[in-house]
Design a protein around this motif. Structure first.
Motif, mmCIF file in Angstrom:
data_model
loop_
_atom_site.group_PDB
_atom_site.id
_atom_site.type_symbol
_atom_site.label_atom_id
_atom_site.label_comp_id
_atom_site.label_asym_id
_atom_site.label_seq_id
_atom_site.Cartn_x
_atom_site.Cartn_y
_atom_site.Cartn_z
ATOM 1 N N UNK A 144 0.877 -1.184 0.234
ATOM 2 C CA UNK A 144 0.013 0.085 -0.134
ATOM 3 C C UNK A 144 0.845 1.183 -0.088
ATOM 4 N N UNK A 145 1.944 1.359 0.637
ATOM 5 C CA UNK A 145 2.789 2.521 0.854
ATOM 6 C C UNK A 145 3.488 2.847 -0.416
ATOM 7 N N UNK A 194 7.159 4.517 7.719
ATOM 8 C CA UNK A 194 5.651 4.575 7.290
ATOM 9 C C UNK A 194 4.967 3.416 8.012
ATOM 10 N N UNK A 195 5.387 2.355 7.926
ATOM 11 C CA UNK A 195 4.541 1.425 8.314
ATOM 12 C C UNK A 195 4.786 0.769 9.845
ATOM 13 N N UNK A 196 5.675 1.496 10.427
ATOM 14 C CA UNK A 196 5.872 1.137 12.049
ATOM 15 C C UNK A 196 6.482 -0.195 12.287
ATOM 16 N N UNK A 197 7.388 -0.645 11.406
ATOM 17 C CA UNK A 197 8.128 -1.954 11.389
ATOM 18 C C UNK A 197 9.624 -1.473 11.538
ATOM 19 N N UNK A 198 10.167 -2.142 12.560
ATOM 20 C CA UNK A 198 11.452 -2.082 12.635
ATOM 21 C C UNK A 198 12.343 -2.979 11.495
ATOM 22 N N UNK A 199 13.623 -2.703 11.282
ATOM 23 C CA UNK A 199 14.230 -3.269 10.141
ATOM 24 C C UNK A 199 14.469 -4.762 10.462
ATOM 25 N N UNK A 245 -2.197 -4.108 -8.484
ATOM 26 C CA UNK A 245 -2.951 -3.097 -7.560
ATOM 27 C C UNK A 245 -4.313 -2.916 -7.637
ATOM 28 N N UNK A 246 -4.852 -2.692 -8.810
ATOM 29 C CA UNK A 246 -6.219 -2.489 -8.997
ATOM 30 C C UNK A 246 -7.274 -3.880 -8.464
ATOM 31 N N UNK A 247 -6.659 -4.959 -8.832
ATOM 32 C CA UNK A 247 -7.338 -6.084 -8.484
ATOM 33 C C UNK A 247 -7.279 -6.298 -6.849
ATOM 34 N N UNK A 248 -6.230 -6.078 -6.302
ATOM 35 C CA UNK A 248 -6.417 -6.201 -5.014
ATOM 36 C C UNK A 248 -6.814 -5.185 -4.314
ATOM 37 N N UNK A 249 -6.951 -4.002 -4.634
ATOM 38 C CA UNK A 249 -7.771 -2.727 -4.113
ATOM 39 C C UNK A 249 -9.148 -3.138 -4.265
#
Length: 151
Positions: free
Chosen positions: A44-45, A60-65, A105-109
């Motif tokens: 998404x990002x 952006x997604x709030x995940x550490x490396x 993208x559009x299919x998943x959206x």
């Protein structure tokens, strides 16, 4: 003495339970694409912002490396993203979408959007719940860690 808050009265428990149900919900919704929820939010990002450094993406997604790196390796292995060293700064690793990811993208959206419709909330209700959860998140993030320090 403070009156204890019973389990079924706990806001944190309601959010925890909702989180578990959402995880199951998204696991089923994303199953046809062989994606996890964490992989989905990374996509998404990238769909929204284009190529990003691993560091920026993590923020952006709030995940550490430590969490993000294996997730990105799996997305790369499955053909969703590419990772390559930046031409401007070799210390930076950039993540980009593949043609597969752009085409899906559009299919998943559409698929995930139709699943959201299944919840049965009107747009106003959806926006209100989202706003309330964001407000709780902001309030919680503003509580200093020292609030719970022992004297």
């Amino acid at each position: 003495m403070t009156k204890p808050i019973l389990l079924d009265e706990q806001l944190c428990f309601s959010i925890y339970q909702a989180h578990k149900v959402f995880n199951h919900f998204y696991a089923k919704a994303l199953e046809p694409f062989h994606l996890t929820y964490s992989q989905y939010i990374v996509l998404l990002v990238l769909w929204e912002q284009g190529s990003l450094s691993v560091k920026s993406l993590g923020q952006e997604v709030g995940l550490d490396s430590g969490t993000l790196t294996p997730l990105l390796k799996r997305l790369e292995k499955d053909g969703w993203v590419t990772r390559q060293r930046s031409k401007e700064d070799e210390r930076r690793l950039d993540v980009s979408l593949t043609d597969k990811a752009k085409q899906q993208k559009d299919v998943i959206y559409a698929h995930v959007g139709s699943c959201i419709d299944a919840i049965g909330l009107s747009n106003d209700q959806y926006n209100q719940v989202k706003s309330d959860v964001e407000r709780v998140q902001k309030l919680l993030s503003n509580v200093p860690d020292t609030t719970f320090a022992k004297n």
